[in-house]
Design a protein around this motif. Structure first.
Motif, short mmCIF file in Angstrom:
data_model
loop_
_atom_site.label_atom_id
_atom_site.label_comp_id
_atom_site.label_asym_id
_atom_site.label_seq_id
_atom_site.Cartn_x
_atom_site.Cartn_y
_atom_site.Cartn_z
N PHE A 94 0.66 -1.43 0.02
CA PHE A 94 0.37 -0.04 -0.18
C PHE A 94 1.27 1.20 -0.19
O PHE A 94 0.57 1.92 -0.66
N ASP A 95 1.99 0.77 0.79
CA ASP A 95 2.90 2.20 0.91
C ASP A 95 3.50 2.89 -0.44
O ASP A 95 3.80 4.01 -0.58
N VAL A 96 3.28 2.23 -1.57
CA VAL A 96 4.81 1.93 -2.74
C VAL A 96 3.71 2.48 -3.50
O VAL A 96 3.51 3.55 -4.78
N LEU A 97 2.43 2.18 -3.38
CA LEU A 97 1.07 2.31 -3.91
C LEU A 97 0.89 3.49 -4.18
O LEU A 97 0.75 4.70 -5.03
N ASN A 98 0.76 4.03 -3.16
CA ASN A 98 0.51 5.39 -2.24
C ASN A 98 0.73 6.41 -2.83
O ASN A 98 0.58 7.40 -3.88
N ARG A 99 2.57 6.02 -3.19
CA ARG A 99 3.28 7.51 -3.32
C ARG A 99 3.11 6.68 -4.64
O ARG A 99 3.18 8.25 -5.80
N ALA A 100 2.91 5.65 -5.89
CA ALA A 100 3.04 5.90 -7.04
C ALA A 100 1.64 6.62 -7.68
O ALA A 100 1.85 7.54 -9.12
N CYS A 145 -17.26 -2.93 -14.35
CA CYS A 145 -17.19 -4.24 -15.46
C CYS A 145 -17.70 -5.15 -14.69
O CYS A 145 -16.97 -6.68 -14.94
N GLY A 146 -19.09 -4.96 -13.48
CA GLY A 146 -19.85 -6.37 -13.68
C GLY A 146 -19.24 -6.51 -12.08
O GLY A 146 -18.44 -6.50 -11.66
N HIS A 147 -20.25 -8.03 -12.22
CA HIS A 147 -19.96 -7.71 -9.97
C HIS A 147 -19.22 -9.30 -9.76
O HIS A 147 -19.14 -8.78 -8.94
N LEU A 148 -18.36 -9.75 -10.27
CA LEU A 148 -16.79 -9.60 -10.00
C LEU A 148 -15.96 -9.08 -10.83
O LEU A 148 -14.48 -9.81 -10.89
N SER A 149 -16.15 -7.65 -11.03
CA SER A 149 -14.82 -6.96 -11.39
C SER A 149 -13.94 -6.45 -9.82
O SER A 149 -14.86 -6.16 -8.71
N GLY A 150 -12.92 -6.24 -9.89
CA GLY A 150 -12.46 -4.77 -9.16
C GLY A 150 -10.68 -5.44 -8.90
O GLY A 150 -10.43 -5.93 -10.40
N TRP A 151 -9.92 -5.01 -8.30
CA TRP A 151 -8.25 -5.10 -8.20
C TRP A 151 -8.53 -5.65 -7.34
O TRP A 151 -8.53 -6.43 -6.09
N MET A 152 -7.17 -6.57 -7.93
CA MET A 152 -6.30 -7.32 -6.70
C MET A 152 -4.63 -7.71 -7.41
O MET A 152 -4.24 -6.10 -8.08
N TYR A 153 -4.43 -7.79 -6.60
CA TYR A 153 -2.47 -7.14 -7.13
C TYR A 153 -1.36 -8.93 -6.34
O TYR A 153 -1.63 -10.02 -5.95
N TYR A 171 -3.69 -12.18 0.98
CA TYR A 171 -3.73 -11.03 2.17
C TYR A 171 -3.69 -9.81 1.47
O TYR A 171 -2.86 -8.62 1.30
N GLY A 172 -3.91 -8.96 2.97
CA GLY A 172 -3.94 -7.03 2.49
C GLY A 172 -3.26 -6.03 1.90
O GLY A 172 -2.14 -7.13 3.11
N ILE A 173 -3.44 -5.11 1.56
CA ILE A 173 -1.81 -4.35 1.02
C ILE A 173 -1.06 -4.15 1.80
O ILE A 173 -0.15 -3.51 1.21
N SER A 174 -2.31 -3.23 2.91
CA SER A 174 -1.16 -3.21 3.81
C SER A 174 -0.48 -3.49 4.42
O SER A 174 0.49 -3.47 5.73
N LYS A 175 -0.54 -5.35 5.15
CA LYS A 175 0.25 -6.16 5.58
C LYS A 175 1.36 -6.73 5.27
O LYS A 175 2.03 -7.22 5.52
N TYR A 176 1.63 -6.69 3.71
CA TYR A 176 2.39 -7.34 3.16
C TYR A 176 4.10 -6.57 3.04
O TYR A 176 3.52 -4.95 2.32
N LYS A 177 4.63 -6.69 3.98
CA LYS A 177 5.87 -5.70 3.34
C LYS A 177 6.83 -7.17 2.59
O LYS A 177 7.06 -7.57 2.59
N LEU A 178 7.01 -5.57 1.77
CA LEU A 178 8.03 -5.31 1.11
C LEU A 178 9.63 -6.00 1.01
O LEU A 178 9.72 -4.91 1.66
N LYS A 179 9.52 -6.47 -0.41
CA LYS A 179 11.58 -6.72 0.00
C LYS A 179 12.21 -5.80 -1.18
O LYS A 179 11.60 -6.12 -2.10
#
Length: 174
Positions: free
Chosen positions: A83-89, A123-131, A140-148
Motif C-alpha cells: 500500500f505504501d508504495v502504491l500510494n506514492r506511485a 465491469c460486472g459483479h465479479l470485478s475489482g482490483w487484485m495485486y 491478504y491485505g496490501i497494507s499487511k504485505y511488507k516488501l523486500k
C-alpha cells in the motif's frame, strides 16, 4: 517599563500541497538503493467492454493497451508495504485512487476501492482490483504485505473474480 523587541528573520519559505510534495520529492534511485517495481493494468476490461459502465468507456479510464502505469521502479523505504508504495506511485503519477483505511474494515488492512476511476463492480459483479507480488497473489491485505528489495508488484483489474488474471479469490483461500 521594559520593551522587548523581537526580530523575525523571514527567509524564503515554500509551502507545498501534498500533490506538489509528491511530485518534487520522489526519491531518486541511486546505485545502492533498494527498489521495487510497480505496474497497474486493466487490460482485462478490453475484452469485457460490454460489461463496463458506459461513463467509463473512454481512453482516459481504460487506455487502449490497458496499461494505467507501466512497470516503474520506486525506492523501497524501511517497512514499506504494498500500500505504501502504491500510494506514492499514484500520487506521483497523478492517478486517481480511492481506498478504505485499515481501521474501516474487518480485515484490518487497506482496501483499494478504485484506481483511475475503475472501481469494484465497474465491469460486472465479479470485478475489482487484485495485486500480486513476484507473480503470486498473496491472499491478504496490501497494507499487511511488507516488501523486500527487487519485489515486483502488479495491480490488475479482474472482471471475473481473478480467474481472468491468473488467480482466483477462492483458490487462494483454500
Amino acid at each position: 517599563m521594559r520593551f522587548f523587541f523581537i526580530v523575525i528573520a523571514v527567509s524564503r519559505i515554500e509551502i507545498l500541497s501534498v500533490d506538489e510534495y509528491y511530485l518534487t520529492h520522489i526519491d531518486d534511485i541511486k546505485k545502492d538503493s533498494q527498489v521495487v517495481t510497480v505496474s497497474i493494468r486493466c487490460d482485462t476490461i478490453l475484452n469485457n467492454m460490454d460489461k463496463l459502465a458506459p461513463e467509463l468507456r473512454d481512453e482516459k479510464y481504460v487506455p487502449r493497451d490497458g496499461i494505467i502505469l507501466e512497470e516503474t521502479q520506486y525506492v523501497l523505504r524501511p517497512g514499506d508495504t504494498v500500500f505504501d508504495v502504491l500510494n506514492r506511485a499514484v500520487r506521483y503519477n497523478k492517478i486517481h485512487m480511492e481506498y478504505q483505511g485499515e481501521r474501516d474494515n474487518v480485515y484490518g488492512s487497506a482496501y483499494i476501492r478504485g484506481i483511475n476511476h475503475l472501481y469494484e463492480y465497474s465491469c460486472g459483479h465479479l470485478s475489482g482490483w487484485m495485486y500480486k507480488v513476484n507473480g503470486k497473489y498473496p491472499g491478504y491485505g496490501i497494507s499487511k504485505y511488507k516488501l523486500k528489495d527487487r519485489d515486483k508488484v502488479e495491480f490488475v483489474y479482474t472482471c471475473d473474480l481473478g480467474r481472468d488474471v491468473g488467480g482466483s479469490f477462492y483458490s487462494e483461500r483454500n
